[in-house]
Scaffold this motif. Sequence first.
Motif, PDB file in Angstrom:
ATOM      1  N   GLY A 161      36.384 -12.213 -32.749  1.00 53.56           N
ATOM      2  CA  GLY A 161      36.285 -11.679 -31.398  1.00 53.56           C
ATOM      3  C   GLY A 161      35.572 -10.346 -31.316  1.00 53.56           C
ATOM      4  N   CYS A 162      35.614  -9.553 -32.397  1.00 48.39           N
ATOM      5  CA  CYS A 162      35.037  -8.205 -32.366  1.00 48.39           C
ATOM      6  C   CYS A 162      33.795  -8.063 -33.226  1.00 48.39           C
ATOM      7  N   HIS A 163      33.591  -8.970 -34.165  1.00 46.69           N
ATOM      8  CA  HIS A 163      32.457  -8.854 -35.089  1.00 46.69           C
ATOM      9  C   HIS A 163      32.229 -10.203 -35.750  1.00 46.69           C
ATOM     10  N   ARG A 164      31.114 -10.321 -36.451  1.00 47.50           N
ATOM     11  CA  ARG A 164      30.820 -11.532 -37.203  1.00 47.50           C
ATOM     12  C   ARG A 164      31.616 -11.550 -38.513  1.00 47.50           C
ATOM     13  N   ILE A 165      31.707 -12.726 -39.105  1.00 47.23           N
ATOM     14  CA  ILE A 165      32.294 -12.891 -40.431  1.00 47.23           C
ATOM     15  C   ILE A 165      31.212 -13.438 -41.354  1.00 47.23           C
TER      16      ILE A 165
ATOM     17  N   LEU B 171      23.893  -6.158 -49.889  1.00 44.58           N
ATOM     18  CA  LEU B 171      23.938  -7.202 -48.873  1.00 44.58           C
ATOM     19  C   LEU B 171      25.093  -8.161 -49.065  1.00 44.58           C
ATOM     20  N   LYS B 172      25.583  -8.320 -50.277  1.00 46.16           N
ATOM     21  CA  LYS B 172      26.730  -9.197 -50.460  1.00 46.16           C
ATOM     22  C   LYS B 172      27.998  -8.558 -49.901  1.00 46.16           C
ATOM     23  N   CYS B 173      28.102  -7.243 -49.959  1.00 46.23           N
ATOM     24  CA  CYS B 173      29.235  -6.563 -49.321  1.00 46.23           C
ATOM     25  C   CYS B 173      29.004  -6.428 -47.816  1.00 46.23           C
ATOM     26  N   HIS B 174      27.812  -6.016 -47.442  1.00 44.30           N
ATOM     27  CA  HIS B 174      27.472  -5.849 -46.023  1.00 44.30           C
ATOM     28  C   HIS B 174      26.936  -7.178 -45.487  1.00 44.30           C
ATOM     29  N   ASP B 175      27.743  -8.226 -45.606  1.00 49.89           N
ATOM     30  CA  ASP B 175      27.251  -9.567 -45.296  1.00 49.89           C
ATOM     31  C   ASP B 175      27.382  -9.936 -43.821  1.00 49.89           C
ATOM     32  N   ALA B 176      28.075  -9.128 -43.025  1.00 47.66           N
ATOM     33  CA  ALA B 176      28.232  -9.426 -41.599  1.00 47.66           C
ATOM     34  C   ALA B 176      27.503  -8.422 -40.712  1.00 47.66           C
ATOM     35  N   GLY B 177      27.074  -7.323 -41.296  1.00 47.56           N
ATOM     36  CA  GLY B 177      26.389  -6.284 -40.542  1.00 47.56           C
ATOM     37  C   GLY B 177      26.165  -5.078 -41.423  1.00 47.56           C
TER      38      GLY B 177
END
Length: 339
Positions: free
Chosen positions: A249-253, A196-202
């Motif tokens: 614009g394309c994804h979360r951060i 989850l720390k790596c996959h923190d935006a999705g």
Amino acid sequence: MSVRARLFALCFLFAVPLAAFTHEQTLLEYADQCVREIGEIPPFNCNDGTDIPITIDGKPPGPNESPKRCDKPSLLSPRAEAKGQCIPFSKILNLSRGNTQISAYCRRDVLRPDKDPHYDGVVVVMHHSGNGKTCWFEAKAPPPPPKSQADVPASSGIVATRVPPPNERKPPAGRTSAVEFWATPAVVASGNPTCLKCHDAGPFIFSPYIGQVWDKVPTDPWGKYSSIGQAFSSYRLMTMSTPGNTCIGCHRIGSEQSCTAFLGLSVGKLNAPGNDQLANTYPLNHWMPTDNAMSKEQWDKANVASVEALLACCSDPAHKDPNCTFTPMPSSSNDRSLH
């Protein structure tokens, strides 16, 4: 029972640590929950996957070459050198159907023929694009090769020609069972860095490496996102933004490894471990936006201010900067069910 005895029993109950009453979720219990709330993972053969290309200065390595640096190395370890970053014939599989999105990654750490049955790691991310619930599965680490074969590491590894569904109780005759193949959720959740720390935006991460086969990866950049299961219940992910920021614009951060690694890696501020000289030069070291066709001057004019604004937010763990907005990850529920 006397009043004194009852009081003693009550005091003893509260003196016992809560952890003593907590049952650690087993692999099968976790897998059952994932099946109920997301969907089934079918058995699969890693050799059916799509090869993730490896190139050095735009050309594939020789047939017996085990490069340590390449144009687009794996970022499974985004901050430090890792074995197998540029080894050919790792594979990706998209096992999705309907709202159940399943991505399987079969990793090679040592050089083997393309269709060799042995791999050094198997990872599955399962996500529901409707309710946002996500599960994480990772194969147990393979045993070391016997001393007599220490000079032939390719003979070791995980046989992955039939990867069992994580909830499978009884495999076909002669096949590996789920509990033999998959690590427990507690082991997966204890990784450093954690999933989850790596996959923190999705649930699915773009990188130059995986971007080469991005059409084989399910995506859900703006959907709900939460990890189910007891081992992952403590994580509370946050996203961040600033006014007029071009990077969102394309994804979360996210605010975890996006801050410490991926943001810098994607805009040329950090060099990825495993990068060769070409990978460290523009435009390969500026891989956001993913369809970047701008000159370096155009890229800087469009994006540098937004990048600096986000990095300032990363340096503001107390969330005091009025330009930084931190938002809890949208999920199906604020209370992650443990079942």
